[in-house]
Design a protein around this motif. Structure first.
Motif, PDB file in Angstrom:
ATOM      1  N   HIS A 149       0.837  -1.200   0.000  1.00  0.00           N
ATOM      2  CA  HIS A 149       0.000   0.000   0.000  1.00  0.00           C
ATOM      3  C   HIS A 149       0.877   1.258   0.000  1.00  0.00           C
ATOM      4  CE1 HIS A 149      -4.011  -1.687   1.849  1.00  0.00           C
ATOM      5  NE2 HIS A 149      -3.895  -1.915   0.555  1.00  0.00           N
ATOM      6  N   THR A 150       0.307   2.346  -0.500  1.00  0.00           N
ATOM      7  CA  THR A 150       0.955   3.654  -0.369  1.00  0.00           C
ATOM      8  C   THR A 150       0.137   4.491   0.612  1.00  0.00           C
ATOM      9  OG1 THR A 150       1.819   3.590  -2.616  1.00  0.00           O
ATOM     10  CG2 THR A 150       1.650   5.756  -1.591  1.00  0.00           C
ATOM     11  N   VAL A 151       0.837   5.121   1.565  1.00  0.00           N
ATOM     12  CA  VAL A 151       0.150   5.927   2.578  1.00  0.00           C
ATOM     13  C   VAL A 151       0.756   7.327   2.617  1.00  0.00           C
ATOM     14  CG1 VAL A 151       1.627   4.916   4.411  1.00  0.00           C
ATOM     15  CG2 VAL A 151      -0.485   6.101   5.042  1.00  0.00           C
ATOM     16  N   LEU A 152      -0.129   8.326   2.648  1.00  0.00           N
ATOM     17  CA  LEU A 152       0.298   9.718   2.847  1.00  0.00           C
ATOM     18  C   LEU A 152       0.137  10.034   4.329  1.00  0.00           C
ATOM     19  CD1 LEU A 152       1.058  12.629   1.969  1.00  0.00           C
ATOM     20  CD2 LEU A 152      -1.392  13.002   1.519  1.00  0.00           C
ATOM     21  N   ILE A 153       1.248  10.370   4.988  1.00  0.00           N
ATOM     22  CA  ILE A 153       1.216  10.668   6.423  1.00  0.00           C
ATOM     23  C   ILE A 153       1.506  12.156   6.631  1.00  0.00           C
ATOM     24  CG2 ILE A 153       2.329  10.226   8.649  1.00  0.00           C
ATOM     25  CD1 ILE A 153       2.860   7.343   7.620  1.00  0.00           C
ATOM     26  N   HIS A 154       0.492  12.867   7.140  1.00  0.00           N
ATOM     27  CA  HIS A 154       0.670  14.288   7.429  1.00  0.00           C
ATOM     28  C   HIS A 154       1.359  14.468   8.784  1.00  0.00           C
ATOM     29  CE1 HIS A 154      -1.532  15.739   3.998  1.00  0.00           C
ATOM     30  NE2 HIS A 154      -2.581  14.992   4.288  1.00  0.00           N
ATOM     31  N   ALA A 155       2.127  15.556   8.902  1.00  0.00           N
ATOM     32  CA  ALA A 155       2.856  15.884  10.148  1.00  0.00           C
ATOM     33  C   ALA A 155       3.758  14.728  10.576  1.00  0.00           C
ATOM     34  CB  ALA A 155       1.891  16.271  11.266  1.00  0.00           C
ATOM     35  N   ALA A 156       4.563  14.263   9.627  1.00  0.00           N
ATOM     36  CA  ALA A 156       5.394  13.077   9.869  1.00  0.00           C
ATOM     37  C   ALA A 156       6.476  13.312  10.909  1.00  0.00           C
ATOM     38  CB  ALA A 156       6.030  12.628   8.554  1.00  0.00           C
ATOM     39  N   ALA A 157       6.801  14.575  11.205  1.00  0.00           N
ATOM     40  CA  ALA A 157       7.833  14.856  12.213  1.00  0.00           C
ATOM     41  C   ALA A 157       7.235  15.007  13.613  1.00  0.00           C
ATOM     42  CB  ALA A 157       8.591  16.135  11.841  1.00  0.00           C
ATOM     43  N   GLY A 158       5.932  14.932  13.728  1.00  0.00           N
ATOM     44  CA  GLY A 158       5.279  15.118  15.027  1.00  0.00           C
ATOM     45  C   GLY A 158       5.293  13.825  15.833  1.00  0.00           C
ATOM     46  N   GLY A 159       4.710  13.904  17.024  1.00  0.00           N
ATOM     47  CA  GLY A 159       4.683  12.740  17.903  1.00  0.00           C
ATOM     48  C   GLY A 159       4.031  11.545  17.241  1.00  0.00           C
ATOM     49  N   VAL A 160       2.820  11.714  16.744  1.00  0.00           N
ATOM     50  CA  VAL A 160       2.102  10.601  16.119  1.00  0.00           C
ATOM     51  C   VAL A 160       2.735  10.244  14.771  1.00  0.00           C
ATOM     52  CG1 VAL A 160      -0.111   9.873  15.152  1.00  0.00           C
ATOM     53  CG2 VAL A 160      -0.053  11.171  17.290  1.00  0.00           C
ATOM     54  N   GLY A 161       3.002  11.260  13.958  1.00  0.00           N
ATOM     55  CA  GLY A 161       3.505  11.021  12.606  1.00  0.00           C
ATOM     56  C   GLY A 161       4.829  10.276  12.594  1.00  0.00           C
ATOM     57  N   SER A 162       5.711  10.590  13.553  1.00  0.00           N
ATOM     58  CA  SER A 162       7.024   9.933  13.548  1.00  0.00           C
ATOM     59  C   SER A 162       6.890   8.431  13.817  1.00  0.00           C
ATOM     60  CB  SER A 162       7.970  10.601  14.545  1.00  0.00           C
ATOM     61  OG  SER A 162       7.417  10.611  15.839  1.00  0.00           O
ATOM     62  N   PHE A 163       5.911   8.037  14.630  1.00  0.00           N
ATOM     63  CA  PHE A 163       5.657   6.604  14.808  1.00  0.00           C
ATOM     64  C   PHE A 163       4.939   6.025  13.590  1.00  0.00           C
ATOM     65  CE2 PHE A 163       6.176   7.603  19.352  1.00  0.00           C
ATOM     66  CZ  PHE A 163       7.110   6.629  19.675  1.00  0.00           C
ATOM     67  N   ALA A 164       4.025   6.794  13.017  1.00  0.00           N
ATOM     68  CA  ALA A 164       3.242   6.290  11.884  1.00  0.00           C
ATOM     69  C   ALA A 164       4.148   5.950  10.700  1.00  0.00           C
ATOM     70  CB  ALA A 164       2.187   7.327  11.481  1.00  0.00           C
ATOM     71  N   VAL A 165       5.137   6.794  10.436  1.00  0.00           N
ATOM     72  CA  VAL A 165       6.053   6.519   9.316  1.00  0.00           C
ATOM     73  C   VAL A 165       6.771   5.196   9.555  1.00  0.00           C
ATOM     74  CG1 VAL A 165       8.178   7.276   8.164  1.00  0.00           C
ATOM     75  CG2 VAL A 165       6.399   8.957   8.733  1.00  0.00           C
ATOM     76  N   VAL A 206       1.199  16.889  -6.103  1.00  0.00           N
ATOM     77  CA  VAL A 206       2.255  15.908  -6.399  1.00  0.00           C
ATOM     78  C   VAL A 206       1.920  14.488  -5.931  1.00  0.00           C
ATOM     79  CG1 VAL A 206       4.144  17.601  -6.465  1.00  0.00           C
ATOM     80  CG2 VAL A 206       3.508  16.547  -4.293  1.00  0.00           C
ATOM     81  N   VAL A 207       0.766  14.332  -5.289  1.00  0.00           N
ATOM     82  CA  VAL A 207       0.387  13.005  -4.777  1.00  0.00           C
ATOM     83  C   VAL A 207      -0.922  12.593  -5.417  1.00  0.00           C
ATOM     84  CG1 VAL A 207      -0.258  11.680  -2.724  1.00  0.00           C
ATOM     85  CG2 VAL A 207       1.490  13.454  -2.545  1.00  0.00           C
ATOM     86  N   LYS A 208      -1.004  11.327  -5.836  1.00  0.00           N
ATOM     87  CA  LYS A 208      -2.298  10.811  -6.297  1.00  0.00           C
ATOM     88  C   LYS A 208      -2.355   9.299  -6.092  1.00  0.00           C
ATOM     89  CE  LYS A 208      -0.935  10.213 -11.080  1.00  0.00           C
ATOM     90  NZ  LYS A 208      -1.207  10.327 -12.469  1.00  0.00           N
ATOM     91  N   ASP A 209      -3.579   8.785  -6.084  1.00  0.00           N
ATOM     92  CA  ASP A 209      -3.814   7.339  -6.023  1.00  0.00           C
ATOM     93  C   ASP A 209      -3.210   6.641  -4.813  1.00  0.00           C
ATOM     94  OD1 ASP A 209      -5.351   7.371  -8.295  1.00  0.00           O
ATOM     95  OD2 ASP A 209      -3.672   6.909  -9.642  1.00  0.00           O
ATOM     96  N   VAL A 210      -3.253   7.275  -3.653  1.00  0.00           N
ATOM     97  CA  VAL A 210      -2.761   6.573  -2.467  1.00  0.00           C
ATOM     98  C   VAL A 210      -3.881   5.710  -1.873  1.00  0.00           C
ATOM     99  CG1 VAL A 210      -1.076   8.383  -1.946  1.00  0.00           C
ATOM    100  CG2 VAL A 210      -3.277   8.394  -0.763  1.00  0.00           C
ATOM    101  N   SER A 225      -7.152  16.485   1.153  1.00  0.00           N
ATOM    102  CA  SER A 225      -6.646  15.105   1.113  1.00  0.00           C
ATOM    103  C   SER A 225      -7.547  14.148   0.338  1.00  0.00           C
ATOM    104  CB  SER A 225      -6.479  14.567   2.545  1.00  0.00           C
ATOM    105  OG  SER A 225      -5.399  15.210   3.191  1.00  0.00           O
ATOM    106  N   TRP A 226      -8.824  14.470   0.240  1.00  0.00           N
ATOM    107  CA  TRP A 226      -9.748  13.525  -0.404  1.00  0.00           C
ATOM    108  C   TRP A 226      -9.297  13.168  -1.815  1.00  0.00           C
ATOM    109  CZ3 TRP A 226     -12.797  11.283   2.854  1.00  0.00           C
ATOM    110  CH2 TRP A 226     -13.311  11.983   3.952  1.00  0.00           C
ATOM    111  N   ARG A 227      -8.845  14.203  -2.546  1.00  0.00           N
ATOM    112  CA  ARG A 227      -8.584  14.009  -3.987  1.00  0.00           C
ATOM    113  C   ARG A 227      -7.312  13.212  -4.261  1.00  0.00           C
ATOM    114  NH1 ARG A 227      -7.683  20.468  -4.486  1.00  0.00           N
ATOM    115  NH2 ARG A 227      -9.223  20.284  -2.860  1.00  0.00           N
ATOM    116  N   VAL A 228      -6.491  12.923  -3.256  1.00  0.00           N
ATOM    117  CA  VAL A 228      -5.262  12.151  -3.527  1.00  0.00           C
ATOM    118  C   VAL A 228      -5.480  10.654  -3.341  1.00  0.00           C
ATOM    119  CG1 VAL A 228      -3.912  14.139  -2.734  1.00  0.00           C
ATOM    120  CG2 VAL A 228      -4.161  12.138  -1.222  1.00  0.00           C
TER     121      VAL A 228
END
Ligand SMILES: NC(=O)c1ccc[n+]([C@@H]2O[C@H](COP(=O)([O-])OP(=O)(O)OC[C@H]3O[C@@H](n4cnc5c(N)ncnc54)[C@H](OP(=O)(O)O)[C@@H]3O)[C@@H](O)[C@H]2O)c1
Length: 313
Positions: A149-165, A206-210, A225-228
């Motif tokens: 799968h491809t996942v777009l993770i917002h706020a990847a440097a934050g507390g949640v995002g850094s674990f999500a990546v 720059v992102v599509k079809d995730v 985010s919906w359109r990506v």
């Protein structure tokens, strides 16, 4: 009644209402562990609760000890608490409707705790539970993220995002991550395959079809985010419930996650950490008495990983 040092609020409002003071030591329930807190972590929900923003949603009584991330040592085991013994080093995201972990002691339901990762000290262990459980319950439980799968993770440097990546990479997904330029190196180190500086590039250009969008920002970020997403993809938000009608109009799915405690998931997360597949990122460690400063930093919205409160060695 024995007392302890704790940070409490007696009224809702700004960080100046956090008071470092004596408070009654918690009385454990039969299925609780009493934990000597070594470290607690700060999360945005702490200052949202401090401000009174979740008053209609959570059942709290004042005065309230904030903080729902803990690492420490078990000093008492309730007669109906199983799986732990006095002296165990544990970590937990406890019940958010009970007094929290900005304190020398906390009572936690045994099933909400797990042995802390053996490879982490207490400040690093305290940085894990709430944010890592949020990533797990969003990506694994809600989105059912799969290898490939491809996942777009917002706020990847934050507390949640850094674990999500890191969790998404551990499950074999391709990760596209947003953060500002200062965090390019961090996000690459966490394993992201593609980095978008949200201050310079509109991600939807720059992102599509995730397959999955993980929304940790809400508002305009959620709307764009919906359109990506690819058809039947899923947007999971932990900030604002995505309207099902909008998801349907885009031919995709949506979910809102508000995390729940889980000792079992924390045990699985500890294993990933001890295998070297996931680690907490620490923005800063402050003494418990400086909880006000910790809230000011968190509320600034640009923490790089987690803010930790040191309670005892
Ligand atoms: N529903 C739940 O159960 C649940 C659980 C946990 C968290 N949450 C919520 O999820 C949100 C995130 O929590 P958190 O602990 O990860 O917060 P956090 O650590 O405070 O997030 C800070 C990060 O956000 C980044 N950021 C800010 N604006 C951004 C934007 N427009 N696009 C991309 N990144 C941006 C910053 O990166 P830069 O410095 O590079 O800008 C910073 O690294 C909070 O609102 C929190 O309350 C909900």
């Amino acid at each position: 009644m024995s007392t302890m040092k704790a940070v409490r609020i007696h009224a809702y409002g700004g960080p100046e209402l956090l008071h470092y003071q004596d408070a009654p030591r918690p009385q454990p329930r039969p299925d609780d562990l009493l934990i000597r807190v070594r470290a607690a972590a700060v999360n945005p929900v702490d200052w949202k609760i401090r401000e009174g923003a979740l008053r209609g949603f959570l059942n709290h009584h004042l005065p309230l000890i904030l903080g729902w991330d803990v690492a420490g040592t078990v000093v008492e085991v309730g007669p109906q608490a199983t799986g732990f013994k006095v002296g165990d080093e544990v970590y937990s995201r406890p019940d958010i409707e009970r007094d929290g972990s900005y304190a020398e002691y906390i009572a936690v339901k045994a099933s909400d705790a797990a042995l802390k990762p053996a490879t982490l000290d207490h400040p690093h262990a305290a940085a894990v539970p709430l944010a890592a459980l949020t990533a797990w319950q969003s990506l694994v439980d809600a989105a059912q993220l799969q290898a490939g799968h491809t996942v777009l993770i917002h706020a990847a440097a934050g507390g949640v995002g850094s674990f999500a990546v890191q969790l998404a990479k551990a499950r074999g997904a391709r990760v596209i991550a947003t953060a500002s330029a200062v965090n390019t190196g961090l996000v690459a180190e966490l394993g992201a395959d593609q980095f978008i500086d949200y201050t310079r590039t509109r991600f939807e250009q720059v992102v599509k079809d995730v397959d999955v969008v993980f929304d940790t920002i809400g508002g305009d970020t959620q709307e764009r985010s919906w359109r990506v997403l690819k058809p039947d993809g899923i947007l999971v938000s932990v900030v604002s419930p995505p309207p099902p009608a909008i998801a349907a109009a885009h031919g995709v799915r949506s979910a809102f996650v508000f995390i729940h405690p889980s000792g079992a998931q924390l045990a699985a997360i500890a294993q990933l950490i001890d295998e070297g597949r996931m680690k907490p990122i620490i923005h800063t460690v402050l003494p418990l008495s400086e909880a006000r400063q910790a809230h000011v930093i968190s509320q600034g919205g640009h923490a790089r990983g987690k803010i930790v409160l040191h309670v005892a060695d």
